[in-house]
Design a protein around this motif. Structure first.
Motif, PDB file in Angstrom:
ATOM      1  N   ARG A  76       6.433  15.771 -25.068  1.00 25.18           N
ATOM      2  CA  ARG A  76       7.253  15.035 -24.084  1.00 25.18           C
ATOM      3  C   ARG A  76       7.113  15.723 -22.739  1.00 25.18           C
ATOM      4  O   ARG A  76       7.450  16.893 -22.583  1.00 25.18           O
ATOM      5  CB  ARG A  76       8.710  14.999 -24.527  1.00 25.18           C
ATOM      6  CG  ARG A  76       9.621  14.210 -23.595  1.00 25.18           C
ATOM      7  CD  ARG A  76      11.043  14.184 -24.143  1.00 25.18           C
ATOM      8  NE  ARG A  76      11.939  13.403 -23.320  1.00 25.18           N
ATOM      9  CZ  ARG A  76      12.646  13.876 -22.286  1.00 25.18           C
ATOM     10  NH1 ARG A  76      12.563  15.171 -21.964  1.00 25.18           N
ATOM     11  NH2 ARG A  76      13.430  13.093 -21.574  1.00 25.18           N
ATOM     12  N   ARG A 106       8.378  14.467 -19.641  1.00 21.93           N
ATOM     13  CA  ARG A 106       9.663  14.370 -18.948  1.00 21.93           C
ATOM     14  C   ARG A 106      10.296  13.040 -19.261  1.00 21.93           C
ATOM     15  O   ARG A 106       9.652  12.147 -19.832  1.00 21.93           O
ATOM     16  CB  ARG A 106       9.483  14.499 -17.434  1.00 21.93           C
ATOM     17  CG  ARG A 106       8.614  13.409 -16.824  1.00 21.93           C
ATOM     18  CD  ARG A 106       8.468  13.580 -15.336  1.00 21.93           C
ATOM     19  NE  ARG A 106       7.560  12.586 -14.788  1.00 21.93           N
ATOM     20  CZ  ARG A 106       7.907  11.342 -14.442  1.00 21.93           C
ATOM     21  NH1 ARG A 106       9.165  10.932 -14.611  1.00 21.93           N
ATOM     22  NH2 ARG A 106       7.015  10.495 -13.943  1.00 21.93           N
ATOM     23  N   GLY A 107      11.575  12.912 -18.931  1.00 19.20           N
ATOM     24  CA  GLY A 107      12.219  11.626 -18.996  1.00 19.20           C
ATOM     25  C   GLY A 107      11.809  10.780 -17.813  1.00 19.20           C
ATOM     26  O   GLY A 107      11.541  11.288 -16.710  1.00 19.20           O
ATOM     27  N   GLN A 133      11.527  10.505 -28.173  1.00 22.36           N
ATOM     28  CA  GLN A 133      12.766  10.378 -27.377  1.00 22.36           C
ATOM     29  C   GLN A 133      12.626   9.180 -26.460  1.00 22.36           C
ATOM     30  O   GLN A 133      11.596   9.009 -25.784  1.00 22.36           O
ATOM     31  CB  GLN A 133      12.993  11.660 -26.578  1.00 22.36           C
ATOM     32  CG  GLN A 133      14.376  11.707 -25.931  1.00 22.36           C
ATOM     33  CD  GLN A 133      14.702  13.090 -25.386  1.00 22.36           C
ATOM     34  OE1 GLN A 133      14.118  14.059 -25.808  1.00 22.36           O
ATOM     35  NE2 GLN A 133      15.607  13.156 -24.443  1.00 22.36           N
ATOM     36  N   SER A 146      10.877   8.133 -22.142  1.00 24.26           N
ATOM     37  CA  SER A 146      10.236   9.407 -21.832  1.00 24.26           C
ATOM     38  C   SER A 146       8.747   9.191 -21.667  1.00 24.26           C
ATOM     39  O   SER A 146       8.172   8.211 -22.143  1.00 24.26           O
ATOM     40  CB  SER A 146      10.467  10.426 -22.967  1.00 24.26           C
ATOM     41  OG  SER A 146      11.839  10.678 -23.142  1.00 24.26           O
ATOM     42  N   TYR A 176       5.046  10.825 -22.500  1.00 25.43           N
ATOM     43  CA  TYR A 176       4.419  11.717 -23.467  1.00 25.43           C
ATOM     44  C   TYR A 176       2.946  11.865 -23.145  1.00 25.43           C
ATOM     45  O   TYR A 176       2.309  10.934 -22.604  1.00 25.43           O
ATOM     46  CB  TYR A 176       4.560  11.172 -24.888  1.00 25.43           C
ATOM     47  CG  TYR A 176       5.913  11.440 -25.513  1.00 25.43           C
ATOM     48  CD1 TYR A 176       6.106  12.567 -26.308  1.00 25.43           C
ATOM     49  CD2 TYR A 176       6.986  10.587 -25.291  1.00 25.43           C
ATOM     50  CE1 TYR A 176       7.337  12.817 -26.880  1.00 25.43           C
ATOM     51  CE2 TYR A 176       8.223  10.840 -25.853  1.00 25.43           C
ATOM     52  CZ  TYR A 176       8.401  11.966 -26.660  1.00 25.43           C
ATOM     53  OH  TYR A 176       9.622  12.229 -27.222  1.00 25.43           O
ATOM     54  N   GLU A 184       4.424   5.916 -22.507  1.00 24.45           N
ATOM     55  CA  GLU A 184       5.855   5.935 -22.216  1.00 24.45           C
ATOM     56  C   GLU A 184       6.602   5.224 -23.336  1.00 24.45           C
ATOM     57  O   GLU A 184       6.096   4.274 -23.943  1.00 24.45           O
ATOM     58  CB  GLU A 184       6.136   5.233 -20.876  1.00 24.45           C
ATOM     59  CG  GLU A 184       5.505   5.900 -19.685  1.00 24.45           C
ATOM     60  CD  GLU A 184       5.775   5.114 -18.409  1.00 24.45           C
ATOM     61  OE1 GLU A 184       6.390   4.015 -18.510  1.00 24.45           O
ATOM     62  OE2 GLU A 184       5.393   5.599 -17.338  1.00 24.45           O
ATOM     63  N   ASN A 237      21.921  13.156 -22.916  1.00 24.20           N
ATOM     64  CA  ASN A 237      20.734  12.348 -23.200  1.00 24.20           C
ATOM     65  C   ASN A 237      21.029  10.918 -22.789  1.00 24.20           C
ATOM     66  O   ASN A 237      21.649  10.158 -23.534  1.00 24.20           O
ATOM     67  CB  ASN A 237      20.363  12.421 -24.682  1.00 24.20           C
ATOM     68  CG  ASN A 237      19.990  13.814 -25.116  1.00 24.20           C
ATOM     69  OD1 ASN A 237      19.297  14.524 -24.391  1.00 24.20           O
ATOM     70  ND2 ASN A 237      20.460  14.221 -26.298  1.00 24.20           N
ATOM     71  N   ASN A 258      18.720   8.532 -22.133  1.00 18.57           N
ATOM     72  CA  ASN A 258      17.804   7.639 -22.857  1.00 18.57           C
ATOM     73  C   ASN A 258      17.548   6.333 -22.114  1.00 18.57           C
ATOM     74  O   ASN A 258      17.258   5.311 -22.728  1.00 18.57           O
ATOM     75  CB  ASN A 258      18.332   7.325 -24.264  1.00 18.57           C
ATOM     76  CG  ASN A 258      18.404   8.543 -25.147  1.00 18.57           C
ATOM     77  OD1 ASN A 258      17.713   9.530 -24.870  1.00 18.57           O
ATOM     78  ND2 ASN A 258      19.214   8.491 -26.186  1.00 18.57           N
TER      79      ASN A 258
END
Length: 1309
Positions: free
Chosen positions: A879, A881-882, A914, A917, A919, A941, A972, A974
């Protein structure tokens, strides 16, 4: 004195007369009554008249010893007691006139003293007479004779000389004695002469030789005669016998030679020495013993056999004596008459002799006359039924006088063997005698006729109890006496008349028979005896009992020696019967040994030995019946080792082993195990070689070369293996070339460019000879080249260097020794060493299924680029980052997650992503050597998902009817937050909850003030955050307007924390400055949830904690890659200092948050403690003062004699403020949280003084009042509660809670 039973038997033989005599007999029989039985009871017999009856007399033929007195017995009974007299030789014998003769008092027995007298003077025929007022009885004619043992007449016996092989008879001819003597032959040293099939003694005493032999030479053949009465033995003069053989006969002139034949030593057919001729006759009397004798001569000695012509010999009564030369039949009957043939047989032929047996008979009884008791005017019959051959003559006597000479009696009629007595009268009693005789003997029988008139008597004891077993025969006796014979009737339970029909049978003697008794037959029975002189009754009782039965029988046991054996024997019996259990072994008593333990229903044999084997019988006895069951005990043990091992049929490669089995100890041998020891290569180590069936005692063993063998055998049965036998002698085999090659041959490279060839070496046993080596051969597969080889010794591997990377090779390993090479080795394929893969996979594609799962695809690599065995593909993803985070917020230290997909797979699933996010993913090829280069990185993503719970929810500024809620955004998110939803509702200590109110807020709203709240009600708040995907998990809080928050419930999951914040919420972490942001804590029973904001790049993050005000070291728990952590196992009622620490692994840098104090509640509760509020305390004090004033007024009024209705006044002025409280115990009701499924309890301790725990493990424990509660700075309740869990039993019903105003009020009522 006893009277016997009289039976009336009328048949064809009793009616032999014809004409008017037969008609008269039939008329008389039609008027006869049953005969009467007189019992032995002295009370009955006392006073009853009885004619004489002879009870004891000497035998008819009486031979006496002249050295002893003559005793002639004559005993009789009667009422009155009879007088005795004697006749001798038909004339009266005056006993009183002879001083040598004495008659015993009250007896007719004569004792004759013959000392000093000639015994012959008292020989003769004697007869005894017994007489009283009712008749005269007579005895048999007793013939008295003196025993005699005459001397042997003197004679001169000449010596006998005979040829060998001829027959010979030595005559005994003893003098006639009374009784005849017993004959036997002995020598002059009083040793019996041996008798056998060749030499035998005849019935008359002569000694017969079927053929003579040289060993028959002797000069002391002596015949002895033993006379039994005088116990004297007399002998004949010795007889000398000389047997001449052929050589002697040729050289010696013969003198007095008998039985000379033309062929003296030759063999000859059998011939009979006795009886002579082809046939003979034999007469025997019925009932006596028949002895038939046949003695044959011949050479060789003949064998004898018997048969009856036209019939079979009676096996139960027949026996063969004197080497089958005598046939003996006991208790001869008419059926034994006939022709008997004896046969003598040798190998030259046979001889036969026929004996015709005639059976005659002295008179014998068919039915002797029986005593007859009649009532006046009754009619009776005396019968005298006899038989014999020839037919006996029958003569009747009355009181010893021939019936034709007796006084005439018109009531008496004689018809051959029958006397008919009609309408007898009192005073006509007499004794009748029947005399039956023929040429072989006679019979005399006395039978009295007694005329009696007696009323009925019941002789069976009254109230007698009969006990029988169900389904068995029951006999209820009713013995009676009376004349005429009483009539018997039976009643059951004094009401039911019993007839002679199923299930009852009434016998002639009055006995009631129940053939198959059942429980319903139990009861009281009455028998009534009736004749024309009276009536008599008697009562008896019948009890039908349950049978004794063995329910669990002992079972067959096979036990090992030294163990225990248990035989069970469980019994059911009638409760009223006392059982006795007995155990037998082999039908005898148990051994007197403490190892045998008998319990109520079992037998235990401890430490079993071989002698304990046998049949054990359990016998259960009661007074009425018994039952038994048996079982066999077999004692087994391991077999004894085999013995006498022998080696035979020896060759280079095989040998036959034989042995003798040992004792099996009652357990058959299942198999034999043969082991060998290699004394050359592995001494003292025994190896299993083969097994054979337990029925065999030989085994053909295949051997290997170059081995020094020694064998032993073990036997196995059901118990186990025996000890090994003694080893056999050593057997050595010669060396030879190997028979086999090494096994487990492998080829595998350990480094790039090498090939390691390994194998499992042969043992010394397998080597077959000295100088064992291995020839290693190899060549590359699919390449045309010759084998390379290398010979190695004392090794199990060989390394080939300089080979290409991961190519196949053909490999062989062959064994050889000083005597040659082993067989051709098999080819195996191995591979040279591997290297890291050369290339990475291409075409990596990612398909995102949802916010947490993605599917990855890739292209496979070529096989040559793998440079080894393909193990699979490793997928690395991380991951980044968000999507809502900036580049500065990227975690540079984030770890890659790795998934390995084995084999040649080209796709895989990535779980646990998650939401919302970014990846990064790449793939590496994997072989046995390691991983290849990575593929090109690929980004993907994940879409938005539901957010986590808000980071905290705090209650601020509580007042009487309002409070303020403050919260923070989820850790979180999300996704992009769209707002918040708040739900709240009143709750109580019962299962009831109030209505739910819902409020929605924008994303930038984080506080709200709620008004118009009920100050006495506890509220529960539920807050959740929302994205476009929906609402996330709730964070909950309980609080009231008066007191603020209550202690929070334990977090059910780290995503649903109950928070306490020490700092105002920060909605965005700073981009620079401290690495930690807000730290939130949430406590529950035995655990605490710690959440934080983190902006650093360090990987090593820990939560550290320690007990407040202690000197202990910090305890730490690693929480890498997370922003929350639960501390478990905390001690209730304890305060802890908590901090979050980040360490830099590259240096000593240490980042830490400020320390937070977390207090774990001792006894959590959810009640609103209004007892601590000032307004409530004031109100309660006012009420208490008012009640006190009322009591004083009431007391004054009572002293003045007035009446004041205090209770009505109290009820009329009751404070409305306390009406909502529940009942008298003052407790709040319970409520149930339908969302969390965690029912809450009220705060009030029940009236019984105990504190109850909720059934749910997640609910908080009730707490008592009066605790030292404390509030945090933000108003949340974190104090320690002091309520008790339970009330001690010794405290009775006293309350254990602190004195609240409610309880104080209750105490005044």
């Amino acid at each position: 004195m006893d009277f016997t039973v009289v039976h009336l038997i009328v048949g064809e033989n009793t009616m032999r007369s014809s004409g008017s005599g037969a008609v008269l007999l039939m008329i008389l029989l039609s008027h006869m009554t049953s005969a009467l039985e007189v019992p032995l009871d002295p009370k009955v017999l006392e006073g009853l008249p009885q004619p004489p009856t002879i009870t004891l007399q000497s035998p008819k033929d009486y031979i006496f010893d002249p050295r002893e007195n003559i005793v002639i017995h004559c005993e009789a009974k009667g009422k009155p007691h009879p007088n005795f007299s004697w006749t001798r030789n038909g004339s009266h014998f005056d006993v009183e006139q002879d001083s040598k003769v004495l008659m015993k008092p009250s007896s007719g027995t004569l004792v004759i003293d013959i000392s000093g007298e000639k015994a012959e003077a008292y020989e003769g025929t004697y007869q005894c007479t017994a007489h009283n007022d009712h008749g005269t009885a007579i005895s048999n004619n007793i013939v008295i004779r003196q025993s005699r043992s005459p001397l042997w007449s003197k004679e001169r016996l000449e010596a006998i000389t005979v040829q060998m092989g001829v027959s010979l008879v030595l005559q005994c001819r003893p003098p006639a004695g009374l009784p005849p003597p017993v004959i036997f032959w002995m020598d002059n040293i009083f040793q019996r002469l041996p008798l056998d099939n060749r030499v035998s003694q005849a019935l008359n005493g002569d000694l017969y030789f079927s053929n003579v032999l040289p060993e028959d030479n002797r000069n002391d053949y002596i015949c002895y005669a033993r006379f039994p009465y005088t116990q004297t033995i007399q002998q004949k003069q010795p007889i000398s016998v000389t047997v001449l053989e052929m050589d002697t006969m040729n050289d010696t002139s013969l003198y007095n030679v008998t039985n000379f034949s033309a062929n003296p030593t030759g063999e000859r057919r059998p011939g009979f020495m006795t009886p002579l001729g082809a046939s003979s006759t034999k007469m025997v009397l019925r009932g006596e013993t028949l002895e038939l004798e046949c003695i044959a001569e011949g050479l060789p000695t003949p064998e004898m056999s018997w048969q009856k012509d036209g019939g079979e010999l009676p096996t139960s009564r027949v026996s063969f004596l004197n080497y089958k030369k005598t046939l003996k039949i006991l208790d001869v009957s008419e059926a034994d008459a006939g022709d008997y043939t004896c046969t003598a047989t040798n190998r030259l032929g046979t001889a036969h002799h026929n004996i015709k047996v005639n059976v005659k008979a002295a008179p014998f009884w068919i039915s002797a006359p029986r005593n007859l008791i009649l009532a006046p005017n009754e009619t009776g019959i005396l019968t005298c039924r006899v038989n014999g051959d020839p037919k006996p003559d029958i003569n009747w006597f009355v009181n010893g006088v021939p019936i034709e000479n007796a006084p005439e009696d018109h009531t008496r009629k004689v018809d051959a063997d029958t006397v008919i007595l009609s309408r007898v009268q009192s005073g006509s009693s007499a004794v009748y005698q029947c005399n039956a005789s023929n040429e072989f003997g006679y019979l005399i029988a006395n039978a009295f006729v007694s005329v009696l008139a007696e009323p009925p008597r019941v002789l069976t004891p009254p109230n007698q109890v009969y006990q029988v077993i169900t389904n068995s025969l029951a006999l209820l006796h009713c013995a009676t006496f009376g004349s005429p014979i009483p009539t018997i009737t039976w009643f059951k339970d004094s009401q039911i008349s019993i007839k002679s029909e199923d299930p009852y049978v009434i016998h002639e003697n009055g006995t009631l028979e129940i053939n198959v008794a059942q429980s319903q037959n139990s009861g009281k029975y009455t028998c009534i005896a009736t004749n024309n002189l009276g009536v008599k009754e008697n009562h008896v009782f019948l009890e039908v009992k349950d049978p004794t039965r063995i329910l669990k029988q002992p079972e067959y046991k096979v036990v090992q020696r030294g163990t225990s054996a248990v035989f069970e024997c469980k019994v059911k019996h009638d409760p009223s019967l006392i059982p006795t259990m007995t155990w037998l072994k082999n039908s005898g008593e148990l051994p007197d040994d403490e190892r045998f333990e008998v319990d109520a229903d079992s037998l235990t044999i401890k430490d079993v030995t071989d002698e304990d084997a046998g049949t054990y019988t359990c016998i259960m006895n009661t007074t009425l019946d018994r039952d038994s069951a048996s079982a066999t005990l077999t004692v087994v043990e391991k077999p004894d080792p085999p013995t006498d091992l022998e080696l035979t049929d020896q060759t280079e490669r095989s040998v036959q082993l034989t042995w003798i089995p040992g004792d099996e100890h009652n357990s058959p041998t299942q198999k034999f195990l043969i082991q060998y020891e290699d004394l050359l290569h592995e001494p003292s180590i025994w190896v299993n070689m083969t097994e054979v069936a337990g029925t065999r005692t030989t085994a053909q063993l295949d051997l290997s070369p170059y081995v020094y063998y020694s064998f032993r055998v073990l036997a196995k049965n059901q118990v186990g293996y025996s000890q090994p036998s003694q080893p056999s002698r050593q057997y050595r085999t010669n060396p030879a070339a190997p028979d086999e090659n090494p096994s487990d041959v492998h080829g595998e490279g350990t480094e790039p460019g090498n090939l390691v060839i390994s194998w499992k070496s042969l043992t010394g046993f397998q080597s077959n000879g000295p100088g064992l080596e291995y020839k290693v051969l190899w060549r590359q597969s699919d390449v045309d080249q010759d084998w390379s080889s290398k010979t190695v010794a004392n090794s199990s591997h060989f390394v080939v260097s300089g080979v290409p990377v991961y190519v196949p090779y053909e490999i062989k390993v062959q064994a050889l020794n000083d005597y040659g090479n082993g067989p051709e080795a098999e080819v195996v394929v191995g591979y040279s060493g591997e290297d890291l893969p050369l290339s990475a996979t291409d075409g990596v594609l990612v398909m995102v299924h949802n916010s947490t799962v993605a599917q990855v695809h890739w292209e496979p690599v070529s096989s040559h680029s793998v440079r080894g065995k393909l193990k699979g593909y490793k997928v690395y993803y991380r991951r980044e980052r968000g999507l809502h985070e900036t580049e500065e917020e990227v975690d540079q230290e984030a770890q890659h997650q790795v998934l390995t997909f084995s084999g040649n797979q080209t796709e895989g699933r990535l779980p646990g992503l998650q939401p919302y996010s970014l990846y990064i993913i790449f793939i590496r090829v994997l072989n046995s050597k390691g991983e290849g280069p990575q593929s090109q990185e690929k980004q993907f993503e994940t879409p938005e998902g539901v957010p986590g719970p808000p980071s905290f929810l705090n209650v601020l500024n509580p007042s009487l009817d309002s409070l303020t809620l403050e919260w923070g955004p989820p850790v979180n998110k999300n996704g992009r937050l769209t707002g918040y939803t708040l739900k709240y509702q009143p709750v109580s200590n019962t299962t009831e909850v109030g209505p739910v109110k819902v409020m929605d807020f924008l994303v930038n709203e984080t506080t709200v003030t709620l008004d118009n709240l009920n100050s006495s009600v506890l509220y529960k708040f539920y807050l959740s955050a929302k994205t476009i995907k929906g609402a996330g998990a709730n964070v909950t809080k309980e609080a009231s307007a008066v007191m603020g928050t209550s202690p929070t419930q334990p977090p059910p999951h780290p995503t649903s924390p109950v928070t306490q914040s020490a700092h105002p919420p920060l909605h965005k972490a700073p981009s620079v400055g401290p690495v930690f942001g807000i730290v939130n804590t949430s406590v529950s029973e035995e655990c605490a949830l710690i959440t934080w904001e983190y902006f650093g790049h360090h990987k090593n993050i820990y939560v550290e904690y320690m007990v407040e005000n202690s000197k202990e070291d910090w305890k730490k728990e690693s929480v890498n890659g997370s922003h929350s952590h639960i501390l478990k196992g905390l001690k209730p009622g304890t305060s802890y200092r908590v901090r979050v620490v980040a360490r830099d692994p590259a240096g000593p840098t240490l980042h830490t948050t400020s320390e937070e104090v977390v207090t774990v509640p001792a006894v959590p509760s959810r009640h609103v403690d209004i007892a601590t509020q000032g307004w409530f305390i004031g109100l309660m004090c006012a009420i208490a003062l008012l009640i006190l004033v009322l009591l004083i007024v009431c007391f004054i009024k009572r002293n003045k004699g007035g009446k004041y209705p205090v209770k009505e006044k109290e009820e009329a002025h009751q404070d409305p403020e306390i009406q909502p409280m529940k009942e008298d115990d003052g407790t709040f009701g319970e409520y149930s949280d339908t969302e969390d499924h965690k029912p809450l309890k009220g705060s009030r301790t029940p009236s019984n003084g105990t504190v109850r725990r909720d059934e749910s493990d997640d609910s908080l424990v009730d707490y008592g009042e009066g605790g030292d509660g404390q509030f945090n700075e933000d108003g949340s309740f974190i104090g320690q509660y002091s309520g008790k869990k339970e009330k001690d039993t010794h405290e009775g019903n006293e309350s254990s809670e602190a004195p609240s105003p409610v309880n104080a009020m209750n105490s005044f009522v």
